[in-house]
Design a protein around this motif. Sequence first.
Motif, PDB file in Angstrom:
ATOM      1  N   PHE A   9      -8.035   1.764   0.580  1.00  0.00           N
ATOM      2  CA  PHE A   9      -6.858   0.917   0.403  1.00  0.00           C
ATOM      3  C   PHE A   9      -6.533   0.698  -1.072  1.00  0.00           C
ATOM      4  CE2 PHE A   9      -8.694  -0.495   4.491  1.00  0.00           C
ATOM      5  CZ  PHE A   9      -7.638  -0.146   5.322  1.00  0.00           C
ATOM      6  N   ASP A  10      -5.242   0.454  -1.324  1.00  0.00           N
ATOM      7  CA  ASP A  10      -4.736   0.201  -2.685  1.00  0.00           C
ATOM      8  C   ASP A  10      -4.849  -1.280  -3.023  1.00  0.00           C
ATOM      9  OD1 ASP A  10      -3.798   2.593  -3.842  1.00  0.00           O
ATOM     10  OD2 ASP A  10      -2.174   2.638  -2.386  1.00  0.00           O
ATOM     11  N   HIS A  26       0.851  -1.199   0.000  1.00  0.00           N
ATOM     12  CA  HIS A  26       0.000   0.000   0.000  1.00  0.00           C
ATOM     13  C   HIS A  26       0.885   1.245   0.000  1.00  0.00           C
ATOM     14  CE1 HIS A  26      -3.674  -2.285   0.878  1.00  0.00           C
ATOM     15  NE2 HIS A  26      -2.930  -3.001   1.699  1.00  0.00           N
TER      16      HIS A  26
END
Length: 793
Positions: free
Chosen positions: A129-130, A51
């Motif tokens: 979130f990634d 992330h």
Amino acid sequence: MLKNYFMVGLRNLRKNKSYVIINTFGLGIALACCITAYLLLAYNIEFDDFHKDQKVDNIFKVHAHFVNTDGDPYQSISAPINLGPNAQMDIAGIQRFTRYNGEGGYVRSGDDSFRENVSFADSTFFDMFDFPLLHGSYQSFQELHTGFLSEETAHKYFRDENPIGKVLILNFVNQKEIKVIVGGVIKKVPVNSSLVFDLLIRMEHFYDIHNLSTDNWKDWRDPSTFFQVASKEQAPTISDQLAKYIDRRNKEKTDRTVSSYKLEHFKSAFDQDDIRWSQVNLRISPAPLVVFLSMALMILLIACFNMTNTSIAMTAKRMKEVGIRKVVGAGKRQIVGQFLFETVIVILLSLITGLAMSKIIVPAFVNMWELDYGMEDLNGLNLLITLLALVFFTSLLAGIYPALFNSKFKPVVLLKGHARIRGTNVLTRGLISVQFALSVIVLIGGVIFIQNTKYQEKIRFGYDKDMVLLVNIQSEKEMEVMENEIRRNPHVLQVGATSHSLGWSSYSAAVGIDTAEYEIRHYAVGKNYFEIMGLPLLEGRGLNLENTTDKEGAVVVNKAFLDKTNMQDPIRKVIKVHGVKRHIVGVVENHVDNLFRSREPEPALFYPGIPGEYQYMLVRSHPENLASVKSNIEDLWKKQFPDKPFQCRFQEDLLLGETRKTNANLEKIFLFLTILGGLLSGSGIFSLASLNIEKRGKEIGIRKALGASVENIVHLMNMEFMIILLISGLLGSLGGYVLTGALLDEIYAYHISVGLIPVFICALVIFAIGISTTTFTILRGARANPVDTLRDE
């Protein structure tokens, strides 16, 4: 200058191919072991690096802090399911929240059906979130009946098809069925991430599956909760304001008391051993990191010391070369540089060999521990820095003494041949002693873990672990249908069901007796549980699930419960379990539930489970019939429930499966290290013994000329090495006894004690290897004709 170093170094290494081969392969394997250990270290160092920092810079997770009834503090990365939405409404500074939870369920697409761990999250999950997207759109997660798959899960169900828009049917407990449309596929993400999922659906479905109200604070399935805050500086203030929910939570859930809620940054590191419960992945705890890093360091030290000893043994051949270099102007720095440069060349060759070997060793290690993490997941820059540091450290450790030693003589002494290299000195003796001591330690570790496996197999668990099968179920209907069919098998003795079972899924919670509280293991069980498990009843009776009074207010305890609470005449005594008053109707014998948790019998209680929440069907049969019964049940299951996967485990595997795997893996690792350490130590002592013979050749010749026998000479020359090996055996025995005992204590609560006899035998074996090597080497010199060594005198 560097070109000269390189040319001279290559010329000398070509002349000593055996020296290069021994050290290249020895150090290569040692470096491969270090790379493998670094893999675990990198797992933690690079945890959540997937992330981007700017994406999660303002994201915090909620840690619940507890103090158990024994006064020990611990944490969980969880919060009541309604804390997130309430906090966002009540507390300024919280911009978003998402909750994350998991549930086992059956997932079906067409003819493919598997049991999966389904994850649940709020609609804001992908905003916070990634996750790299392979197919679909993040926006589709705003739709309630949309699910996201991992790349691997998508391939499992849909092969090479684009799964977007395809329908999955999910079945959970209580016969809950949910249809979701695939809205996205996430590319493979590293497993060293807090959030890794196979199938992600909306949190609203979790409420529906468990019939939870939007104001529920009592449910025990607390999700992990994340807040995105306006500013990181506000996190401590928000943590303080979360205290307003503590009283409400503790009033609804009396099994354990929350003392505080704290916000921890999403990427923060903390002591993993303090965490008792989490829906997110955690870093590897420090203990295994220390163990495997120590093992890698031991084998690296053995390899480095071996290289040092062989380098010293080669020094005598280069005295005149060093003298000439000094005569023509080479200073001490140039001589040291030359020898260090040659060491670096060997170590770089070893590194190349180690990287090649790591292609074999790392996957074997990863498969051994079922860790889906490999070299391809490492950060390239971090790995490069680590490898350079390894080369520097190894070069310095292995090459600095030979380099300094070779540079200290004056050229006149070197060219006249007055410089003499003794066969051994304090340093070389010390290095050999450490090498063999480390070899003794790893051999002791391997032998003790083999014995530990046999010991744990023979433990009396207090019930019939080898007579029970556990079949995963999701509903009463599955239980009823299968029970009717299974009872027709003449080899089946009894059939029952349970939510929790010995060795699996029990939990610890506080129990109230009068004004006192005690930490006790809890088991929610079904009908016939004690009879099926063969758990002996000492007093009273078992649980009658046909009786409403027993369902709502009865409990059975074990003998350890009475010991811990100092309870006398327990039958009909009242205790408080989860805030409900229950009376004790029976007492069962103590049992061993978990070899990792406690060696002493743990206090436990058994109360009636809710039939709709049964997770396992229990089947009792004689050990010799258990395999055939399992096969019969599988056939019946496929006939009755063709759309649902069959899952079944032997109770014995449930209890001992993890310990068998751990013991077997450590046995293999210790055996590998023992063989490698023995070979390296053997080659090191061989080099020193050979140098000894070369330097004392004339002495041997004179002794033989005066009548000394071969046996006398071997005994005399071996005495020094016998002392070295005896010291090694003593140090290694002490180290092996202490370190192996500490390792067993760290892994298991219930394990064998390290015995003196196996320690002595291991030291004797390593001693025999070392003394055999020196005897063979000295014997060749002792048999030489004295005429050959004395003709020039």
